[in-house]
Design a protein around this motif. Structure first.
Motif, PDB file in Angstrom:
ATOM      1  N   GLY A  59      72.611 -30.791   0.937  1.00 43.89           N
ATOM      2  CA  GLY A  59      72.098 -31.952   0.188  1.00 43.89           C
ATOM      3  C   GLY A  59      70.587 -31.971   0.206  1.00 43.89           C
ATOM      4  N   SER A  60      70.056 -31.731   1.393  1.00 42.70           N
ATOM      5  CA  SER A  60      68.607 -31.799   1.553  1.00 42.70           C
ATOM      6  C   SER A  60      67.897 -30.741   0.730  1.00 42.70           C
ATOM      7  CB  SER A  60      68.299 -31.642   3.049  1.00 42.70           C
ATOM      8  OG  SER A  60      66.974 -31.381   3.247  1.00 42.70           O
ATOM      9  N   TYR A  61      68.400 -29.507   0.768  1.00 41.66           N
ATOM     10  CA  TYR A  61      67.717 -28.440   0.042  1.00 41.66           C
ATOM     11  C   TYR A  61      67.838 -28.637  -1.458  1.00 41.66           C
ATOM     12  CZ  TYR A  61      65.550 -23.911  -0.555  1.00 41.66           C
ATOM     13  OH  TYR A  61      64.673 -22.920  -0.885  1.00 41.66           O
ATOM     14  N   LEU A  62      69.006 -29.133  -1.881  1.00 37.35           N
ATOM     15  CA  LEU A  62      69.169 -29.418  -3.314  1.00 37.35           C
ATOM     16  C   LEU A  62      68.154 -30.467  -3.748  1.00 37.35           C
ATOM     17  CD1 LEU A  62      73.077 -29.469  -3.531  1.00 37.35           C
ATOM     18  CD2 LEU A  62      71.572 -27.981  -4.855  1.00 37.35           C
ATOM     19  N   GLY A  63      67.979 -31.482  -2.860  1.00 37.67           N
ATOM     20  CA  GLY A  63      67.001 -32.521  -3.178  1.00 37.67           C
ATOM     21  C   GLY A  63      65.599 -31.937  -3.297  1.00 37.67           C
ATOM     22  N   GLN A  64      65.251 -31.108  -2.301  1.00 35.08           N
ATOM     23  CA  GLN A  64      63.911 -30.485  -2.331  1.00 35.08           C
ATOM     24  C   GLN A  64      63.724 -29.649  -3.579  1.00 35.08           C
ATOM     25  OE1 GLN A  64      62.833 -28.149   1.197  1.00 35.08           O
ATOM     26  NE2 GLN A  64      64.265 -29.423   2.337  1.00 35.08           N
ATOM     27  N   VAL A  97      71.963 -34.387  -7.069  1.00 32.38           N
ATOM     28  CA  VAL A  97      73.202 -34.314  -6.286  1.00 32.38           C
ATOM     29  C   VAL A  97      74.092 -35.477  -6.687  1.00 32.38           C
ATOM     30  CG1 VAL A  97      74.185 -34.502  -3.970  1.00 32.38           C
ATOM     31  CG2 VAL A  97      72.087 -33.183  -4.339  1.00 32.38           C
ATOM     32  N   ILE A  98      75.295 -35.166  -7.095  1.00 29.07           N
ATOM     33  CA  ILE A  98      76.220 -36.203  -7.555  1.00 29.07           C
ATOM     34  C   ILE A  98      77.430 -36.214  -6.629  1.00 29.07           C
ATOM     35  CG2 ILE A  98      77.629 -37.009  -9.481  1.00 29.07           C
ATOM     36  CD1 ILE A  98      75.725 -35.550 -11.312  1.00 29.07           C
ATOM     37  N   SER A  99      77.862 -37.420  -6.249  1.00 23.22           N
ATOM     38  CA  SER A  99      79.051 -37.477  -5.402  1.00 23.22           C
ATOM     39  C   SER A  99      79.652 -38.875  -5.442  1.00 23.22           C
ATOM     40  CB  SER A  99      78.683 -37.084  -3.971  1.00 23.22           C
ATOM     41  OG  SER A  99      79.856 -36.894  -3.218  1.00 23.22           O
ATOM     42  N   GLY A 100      80.642 -39.135  -4.576  1.00 23.23           N
ATOM     43  CA  GLY A 100      81.347 -40.408  -4.616  1.00 23.23           C
ATOM     44  C   GLY A 100      80.910 -41.399  -3.567  1.00 23.23           C
ATOM     45  N   LEU A 149      77.044 -37.895   3.318  1.00 23.37           N
ATOM     46  CA  LEU A 149      76.034 -37.136   4.050  1.00 23.37           C
ATOM     47  C   LEU A 149      75.194 -36.276   3.126  1.00 23.37           C
ATOM     48  CD1 LEU A 149      78.317 -36.213   7.016  1.00 23.37           C
ATOM     49  CD2 LEU A 149      76.212 -37.517   7.199  1.00 23.37           C
ATOM     50  N   SER A 150      75.839 -35.674   2.110  1.00 26.00           N
ATOM     51  CA  SER A 150      75.059 -34.822   1.209  1.00 26.00           C
ATOM     52  C   SER A 150      74.124 -35.691   0.375  1.00 26.00           C
ATOM     53  CB  SER A 150      75.977 -33.999   0.311  1.00 26.00           C
ATOM     54  OG  SER A 150      76.771 -34.861  -0.489  1.00 26.00           O
ATOM     55  N   GLN A 151      74.578 -36.891   0.015  1.00 29.79           N
ATOM     56  CA  GLN A 151      73.719 -37.761  -0.796  1.00 29.79           C
ATOM     57  C   GLN A 151      72.526 -38.248   0.036  1.00 29.79           C
ATOM     58  OE1 GLN A 151      77.073 -40.216  -3.009  1.00 29.79           O
ATOM     59  NE2 GLN A 151      75.357 -39.740  -4.327  1.00 29.79           N
ATOM     60  N   GLN A 152      72.802 -38.596   1.286  1.00 31.46           N
ATOM     61  CA  GLN A 152      71.688 -39.014   2.146  1.00 31.46           C
ATOM     62  C   GLN A 152      70.729 -37.855   2.351  1.00 31.46           C
ATOM     63  OE1 GLN A 152      71.205 -42.260   3.473  1.00 31.46           O
ATOM     64  NE2 GLN A 152      69.220 -41.291   3.840  1.00 31.46           N
ATOM     65  N   GLY A 153      71.284 -36.653   2.491  1.00 25.06           N
ATOM     66  CA  GLY A 153      70.449 -35.458   2.640  1.00 25.06           C
ATOM     67  C   GLY A 153      69.539 -35.260   1.445  1.00 25.06           C
ATOM     68  N   ALA A 154      70.104 -35.499   0.257  1.00 21.17           N
ATOM     69  CA  ALA A 154      69.304 -35.313  -0.955  1.00 21.17           C
ATOM     70  C   ALA A 154      68.117 -36.279  -0.963  1.00 21.17           C
ATOM     71  CB  ALA A 154      70.172 -35.534  -2.195  1.00 21.17           C
ATOM     72  N   ILE A 155      68.377 -37.525  -0.600  1.00 18.49           N
ATOM     73  CA  ILE A 155      67.297 -38.521  -0.566  1.00 18.49           C
ATOM     74  C   ILE A 155      66.247 -38.116   0.461  1.00 18.49           C
ATOM     75  CG2 ILE A 155      66.725 -40.905  -0.007  1.00 18.49           C
ATOM     76  CD1 ILE A 155      69.395 -41.756  -1.093  1.00 18.49           C
ATOM     77  N   ASP A 156      66.730 -37.667   1.641  1.00 18.87           N
ATOM     78  CA  ASP A 156      65.789 -37.239   2.684  1.00 18.87           C
ATOM     79  C   ASP A 156      64.940 -36.074   2.211  1.00 18.87           C
ATOM     80  OD1 ASP A 156      68.182 -37.784   5.408  1.00 18.87           O
ATOM     81  OD2 ASP A 156      66.823 -39.153   4.357  1.00 18.87           O
ATOM     82  N   GLY A 157      65.524 -35.235   1.355  1.00 19.29           N
ATOM     83  CA  GLY A 157      64.793 -34.060   0.861  1.00 19.29           C
ATOM     84  C   GLY A 157      63.856 -34.406  -0.288  1.00 19.29           C
ATOM     85  N   GLN A 164      67.023 -46.588  -6.129  1.00 23.07           N
ATOM     86  CA  GLN A 164      65.608 -46.192  -6.266  1.00 23.07           C
ATOM     87  C   GLN A 164      65.441 -44.684  -6.264  1.00 23.07           C
ATOM     88  OE1 GLN A 164      66.690 -48.989  -4.573  1.00 23.07           O
ATOM     89  NE2 GLN A 164      65.029 -49.488  -3.185  1.00 23.07           N
ATOM     90  N   ASN A 165      66.502 -43.972  -5.879  1.00 20.50           N
ATOM     91  CA  ASN A 165      66.401 -42.515  -5.797  1.00 20.50           C
ATOM     92  C   ASN A 165      67.462 -41.856  -6.653  1.00 20.50           C
ATOM     93  OD1 ASN A 165      64.401 -42.032  -3.501  1.00 20.50           O
ATOM     94  ND2 ASN A 165      65.788 -43.537  -2.618  1.00 20.50           N
TER      95      ASN A 165
END
Lengths: 515, 388
Positions: free
Chosen positions: B138-143, B148-151, B159-167, B196-197
C-alpha cells in the motif's frame, strides 16, 4: 406437664442450640408444633407419633404442644425428631426425669423407631461442647463425625428402644452403644484418611513444562490460575493434581473444612475427617446459587465447599456471565456475602481458582492454519470473562497440543512431592516475612504492604516503568504482576526481586487475544 | 433533475433493474416521480411485476411522502455528492461494466480516469505476514502515485489503504453501506482520513446500514474500478476469491503475493499463481509491472503481458526480502513470524544451549516484548514481527 430437651440446628454456617419444649395439656387431642418451622420439621409430629406407637408407647390423646425455642430462628432439617420423642417419653415417665440433663439430642426417627443420620452434626456438637454440655446423643451413623470434637461424650444410637434402655440404666446396652471417644480425633483422622482417595500425581503428566511451572508459582503464592488451550490437552488433568502440591491442611483448617462439609451433608460416614485440600469442579451449567450458596437458608455452595482448596472451572466462557461476574468478590475478599429474606450470611471462600478455556470457539487460535475464527469472534469469546475477573487471575498459561513423542516418552514427569517441597519452601519464606501481619501469602498483599515487601532496585524500577508504559498495564495489573514476581523470587530463594523475576511474572499476565 | 434521480435511487425495495425498467417506460426520473404522486396505474403495473402488492403500496407511499428538495439538500450539506450514470464524472471504468450501479455517492474525490488504479484485497483475518505485506505494498503504491482502491475492511483492505495514505498517495474506499456510515468501527480513523486523501464511494444511498447482501455488489465495484487487482492473503475458498472471479470476468489483470505452502492463509494466492496470475514478489517489482501495463493500455492483451514479462528481471530484492535477512540476536532467532508457543521456542533453544532453563527463556521472551522486538499474540505465544 412439661419437659425441655436440648437439641441443635445449623443456620447458614452457624450452629445454634435449640430448646425443644414439650407440653401436654387437657383439651382436644392434637399435636401442635410452633417456633418458625420449615415443612420437614412440622412433619416430625407424624414421624414421632407413629414411631412411638410402633414401639408400643402410645401418645396420650391430649393437647400436645411442641415449641422449638428461640422461636425466631428458622428451623430446618429433621434432627429434632429424637428430642421431641424423648421429651414425650420423659413426660410419660417412660424414661427418668432429668436423665437428659446436660445432654444434647439430635436425630431423625424412622417410622419403625430407627434413629437416622442428619447433616451438620459436627458443628452442633462443637457448639454443645462450647456451652458446657457433657454428652451428646446422636445417630450412630454420625458418631464418627461427632467424635472429631474433643472433650465431650458421644453416644451413638440406632433406635429408640436402645435409647429407652440406655436411659433407664441398662449398662450392657451402654457398652455396645457408645463409641470410643478418642482423645485424639486427629490421629484417628490419619488412620482413616490413609484409606481416603489419593490425589493423583504430577508425574503422570507428560510434557507441558510451562504449565507445570505456572502451577508451581500459583501454588507457592496462592495465585489464581487460568489455562488456555485446545481441547484434550490435559488442562483438567493438571488441575486435579494441584491440590497435591499445596501445603497440607493445618489441624484447624481440617476442622474448618470438615464443618462446612458436615453442614452440606457431604461427609463420608466412616471417614468423616477431611484431610486433603478440597477440589471442587462444578459443571459450567452451574447457577450463581450453586456456586455461592443457595436456598431459603443458603446451604454452602461450590465456593464454600472449595474453601482452603481448589475451585476448578472448566470451560470458563461457557459459564453464565453472571456466575463469572459473581466471582469478583470472593476472589478478592476470600468470602462471599449472601442476602436472603431470612438474613445476611457471610460464607468463607478462601479458594485458589483454577480455570481452563479454549482460546477461541474452535479452540486452535493462534494457529491460523487450523483456526478459522474471525478476530471479532476471538475477542467476543474472551470477552465472556469480565475484565475485573480476568485481572484478578495472576497466572495465565498456554497449554499446547500434546505430541505423540511426548506421550511415548518413558521418563516420568516431575513428581508432586518434589514440587510440593519447593512450594513449602516458598511458603515458609512468606510465613516468616508476614509474621505478625494478617496475611499468609504473597497474593494477599495489599497496596501498602506491597511497597514495603516488593521494593525494586534502580534497574528493576526502570524496567517496571518500561513495562507499564509499553504494555499499557493498569495499576491493578501492575500490582498483581509484582506479587507474582515476589513469588518467583521466593521460589528462586532470592531476597530481592530481580529483573528476571519481573519479566517472568510479566509473561503470565492474562492477555486479551487479538490485541 | 438530479433531485429526482436521487429520489428514484433512494426508493426502498427498488434495485437497479427495476429502476431501469421504470426509466424505460417513463423516460426520465421526474416523470416517474409525478406518476408516483398520482398513484399511476402503469407505475403500479410495472412494480407489481417485481414486488408483491403490499410492497408496491409501501413504495408508492414512501415515494410520494418524500421531500424532494429537503432530502437532496440534506445530503449535499453532509458533503456527499450524487453521481448518476449520465453524469460526466461517472467513472468510465464503472460504466464499462454491464451491471453498473445507476448512481454512486461520493465523499471526497473519485479516482482519476488518467491515473493508474490498483485494487488491493485479502483476508480480514490476516497473519503478521499479510499485515506487513499489505502495508508495504500500500505504501509503495501510494509513493508511486498509483491509486489504491479497496473495501476498507479489517485486515488487508484497511491496512493497504492506510499504507497508501502513509506513503503520501491517494486511496478510495468502496463501502457496503452508505458513505455516511463507518463500517467496520475499528477503521474509524481511516474512514475519517480517506476523504482528504482520495474518497469514499458507495452504490448505496446515505443511511444504508452495512448488510451482508450488499457486499457482493460492493466487491464488484472494487473490481471494476481498478486496472490491476492485487491479492495479498486469501484462503482457498473465501470472499476474496469471489472478487477475483468478478475481476477476471471484467478482464482485469490479477496479481497475487505468494506465501508459504504450509500456510492455509496463502492457499488462495498460491493457487492463483499456479493458474497463471501475475506474481508480486516485492512492491517495487509490482509497481514496475503496473506502470508497464498502464503505459501499454489500449494495446492488445497478450502483447502487453509478453512485453511485461520480457522486461521484468525477477528476484530483485525488495524491501521485504531485505528485512528478513537482517541478523537476529539472542532468542529472537528461535522465533518465527508465525506464532509459536513458548515451549516450542525453548525446545529450539535447548538444541543450542542444552542447559537452558525454561523460566529463563520465559523471562527473556518477556523482556523482548517490552522492548518491542517480539510480540505476544496470546498467552504463551510469541512471534517475531517483520521490520518495515
Amino acid at each position: 406437664m412439661y419437659s425441655s430437651i436440648k437439641s441443635g440446628t445449623v443456620y447458614g454456617l452457624k450452629s445454634f442450640l435449640i430448646d425443644v419444649e414439650i407440653d401436654i395439656s387437657n383439651g382436644l387431642p392434637c399435636f401442635v408444633m410452633v417456633g418458625s418451622l420449615n415443612s420437614e420439621v412440622r412433619e416430625s409430629a407424624e414421624r414421632v407419633r407413629v414411631a412411638l406407637k410402633n414401639m408400643g408407647m402410645n401418645i396420650p390423646p391430649s393437647h400436645i404442644t411442641v415449641n422449638l425455642s428461640p422461636a425466631d430462628i428458622r428451623k430446618t432439617g429433621t434432627g429434632f425428631d429424637m428430642a421431641i420423642a424423648l421429651g414425650l417419653l420423659e413426660i410419660m415417665n417412660i424414661i427418668p426425669q432429668s436423665s437428659l440433663r446436660d445432654t444434647l439430642v439430635i436425630g431423625e426417627i424412622g417410622l419403625n423407631g430407627e434413629v437416622k443420620r442428619v447433616s451438620g452434626v459436627m458443628p452442633i456438637v462443637y457448639e454443645a461442647k462450647k456451652n458446657g454440655y457433657t454428652t451428646c446423643l446422636i445417630p450412630i451413623e454420625n458418631a464418627m463425625e461427632a467424635s472429631l470434637v474433643e472433650g465431650i461424650r458421644i453416644i451413638g444410637v440406632s433406635d429408640l428402644k436402645m435409647v429407652k434402655e440406655l436411659l433407664n440404666g441398662n449398662m450392657d446396652v451402654l457398652a455396645e452403644a457408645s463409641e470410643e471417644n478418642s482423645n485424639d480425633p486427629l490421629n484417628k483422622a490419619v488412620d482413616i484418611t490413609r484409606r481416603e482417595e489419593k490425589i493423583p500425581d504430577f508425574s503422570d503428566v507428560s510434557g507441558q513444562e510451562s504449565v507445570i511451572r505456572g502451577a508451581l508459582i500459583a501454588a507457592s503464592g496462592n495465585h489464581h490460575m487460568l489455562m488456555i488451550g485446545p481441547p484434550g490437552t490435559g488442562k483438567t488433568m493438571i488441575a486435579k493434581r494441584i491440590p497435591g502440591i499445596l501445603p497440607e491442611l493445618s489441624d484447624d483448617e481440617k476442622l474448618e473444612v470438615t464443618r462446612i462439609y458436615s453442614i452440606a451433608g457431604k461427609l463420608n460416614i466412616e471417614h468423616p475427617m477431611i484431610k486433603n485440600r478440597p477440589f471442587v469442579d462444578p459443571h459450567h451449567s452451574a447457577t450463581v446459587s450453586a456456586l455461592s450458596g443457595g436456598g431459603g437458608i443458603p446451604r454452602p455452595g461450590a465456593l464454600s465447599l472449595a474453601h482452603k482448596g481448589v475451585l476448578f472451572l472448566d470451560e470458563l466462557p461457557e459459564f453464565d456471565r453472571n456466575v463469572i461476574d459473581m466471582l469478583r468478590e470472593p476472589l478478592e475478599e476470600k468470602c462471599i456475602n449472601i442476602s436472603r429474606a431470612s438474613g445476611n450470611f457471610v460464607y468463607p471462600a478462601d479458594i485458589m481458582l483454577v480455570a481452563a478455556m479454549n482460546p477461541c470457539p474452535c479452540g486452535y487460535y493462534p494457529d491460523h492454519n487450523k483456526c478459522n475464527c474471525s478476530p471479532g469472534a476471538v475477542r467476543r469469546y474472551m470477552g465472556h470473562i469480565s475484565g475485573p475477573v480476568l485481572e484478578r487471575i495472576d497466572i495465565c498459561v498456554a497449554v499446547r497440543k500434546i505430541r505423540v513423542k511426548d506421550l511415548e516418552n518413558k521418563n516420568k514427569g516431575i513428581s508432586s512431592s518434589k514440587l510440593r517441597e519447593k512450594v513449602l519452601r516458598a511458603r515458609k519464606i512468606q510465613e516468616e516475612r508476614y509474621k505478625g501481619l494478617n496475611i499468609t501469602c504473597n497474593s494477599e498483599l495489599g497496596v501498602v504492604d506491597l511497597r514495603k515487601f516488593c521494593a525494586l532496585g534502580k534497574a528493576e524500577s526502570k524496567l517496571a516503568e518500561d513495562i507499564c508504559e509499553n504494555l499499557d498495564l493498569s495499576a491493578r495489573s501492575y500490582h498483581r504482576m509484582l506479587k507474582v514476581a515476589r513469588t518467583i523470587a521466593d521460589l528462586d530463594e532470592s531476597e530481592d526481586i530481580k529483573e528476571r523475576h519481573l519479566t517472568e511474572a510479566l509473561c503470565y499476565r492474562p492477555q486479551v487475544a487479538g490485541l | 433533475m438530479k433531485k429526482y434521480k436521487y429520489w428514484l435511487d433512494s426508493l426502498p425495495f427498488i434495485g437497479g433493474r427495476t429502476a431501469e425498467k421504470l426509466l424505460e417506460y417513463f423516460k426520465d426520473a421526474r416523470s416517474v416521480y409525478e406518476a408516483c404522486l398520482l398513484n399511476d396505474d402503469d407505475l403500479k403495473n410495472i412494480l407489481s411485476k417485481r414486488l408483491n402488492m403490499d410492497k408496491v403500496t409501501q413504495v408508492i407511499k414512501a415515494g410520494a411522502d418524500a421531500d424532494i428538495d429537503g432530502d437532496y439538500d440534506l445530503m449535499i450539506a453532509k458533503g456527499i455528492r450524487f453521481i448518476d450514470e449520465d453524469d460526466p464524472y461517472y467513472p468510465k471504468r464503472l460504466k464499462a461494466v454491464s451491471n453498473h450501479p445507476y448512481a454512486i455517492y461520493v465523499k471526497g474525490d473519485l479516482p482519476g480516469e488518467d491515473e493508474p488504479a490498483v485494487s488491493v484485497i485479502g483476508s480480514r483475518n490476516c497473519s503478521e505476514y499479510g499485515r506487513i505485506a499489505a502495508d508495504a505494498f500500500g505504501s509503495y503504491l501510494g509513493q508511486s502515485r498509483i491509486n489504491v482502491i479497496s473495501g476498507m475492511a479489517v485486515g488487508v483492505d484497511g491496512l493497504s489503504q492506510q499504507g497508501a495514505i502513509d506513503g503520501g498517495g491517494k486511496t478510495f474506499a468502496v463501502l457496503g453501506s452508505g458513505v455516511d456510515i463507518c463500517y467496520p468501527l475499528q477503521n474509524r480513523s481511516l474512514y475519517e482520513a480517506i476523504p482528504q486523501n482520495g474518497g469514499i464511494i458507495s452504490a448505496f444511498p446515505p443511511g444504508t446500514p452495512p448488510s451482508r447482501s450488499n457486499f457482493p455488489f460492493r466487491n464488484s465495484i472494487v473490481a471494476a474500478l481498478c486496472d490491476v487487482l492485487l491479492v495479498i492473503e486469501a484462503r482457498a475458498r473465501s470472499g476474496t476469491s469471489i472478487t477475483v472471479n468478478l475481476a477476471l470476468s471484467m478482464n482485469k489483470d490479477i496479481y497475487a503475493v505468494p506465501g508459504r505452502i504450509t500456510d492455509r492463509l496463502s492457499d488462495g494466492c498460491n493457487m492463483l499463481i499456479r493458474q497463471g496470475s501475475g506474481v508480486a514478489l516485492s512492491p517495487e517489482d509490482f509497481v514496475s509491472e503496473v506502470n508497464i501495463l498502464w503505459a501499454r493500455r489500449g494495446e492488445a492483451g497478450d502483447v502487453i503481458m509478453n512485453r511485461a514479462k520480457e522486461q521484468i528481471l525477477c528476484s530483485r530484492a525488495g524491501c521485504l526480502a531485505k528485512a528478513n535477512n537482517a541478523p537476529l540476536t539472542g532468542i529472537a532467532g528461535y522465533v518465527d513470524i508465525n506464532p509459536m508457543s513458548a515451549e516450542e521456542i525453548h525446545e529450539r533453544r535447548l538444541r543450542d544451549e542444552p542447559g537452558a532453563v525454561l523460566s529463563d527463556t520465559l523471562s527473556r521472551l518477556s523482556l523482548m516484548c517490552v522492548k518491542g522486538e517480539l510480540i505476544q499474540v496470546a498467552s504463551g505465544y510469541y512471534l517475531r514481527p517483520v521490520k518495515k
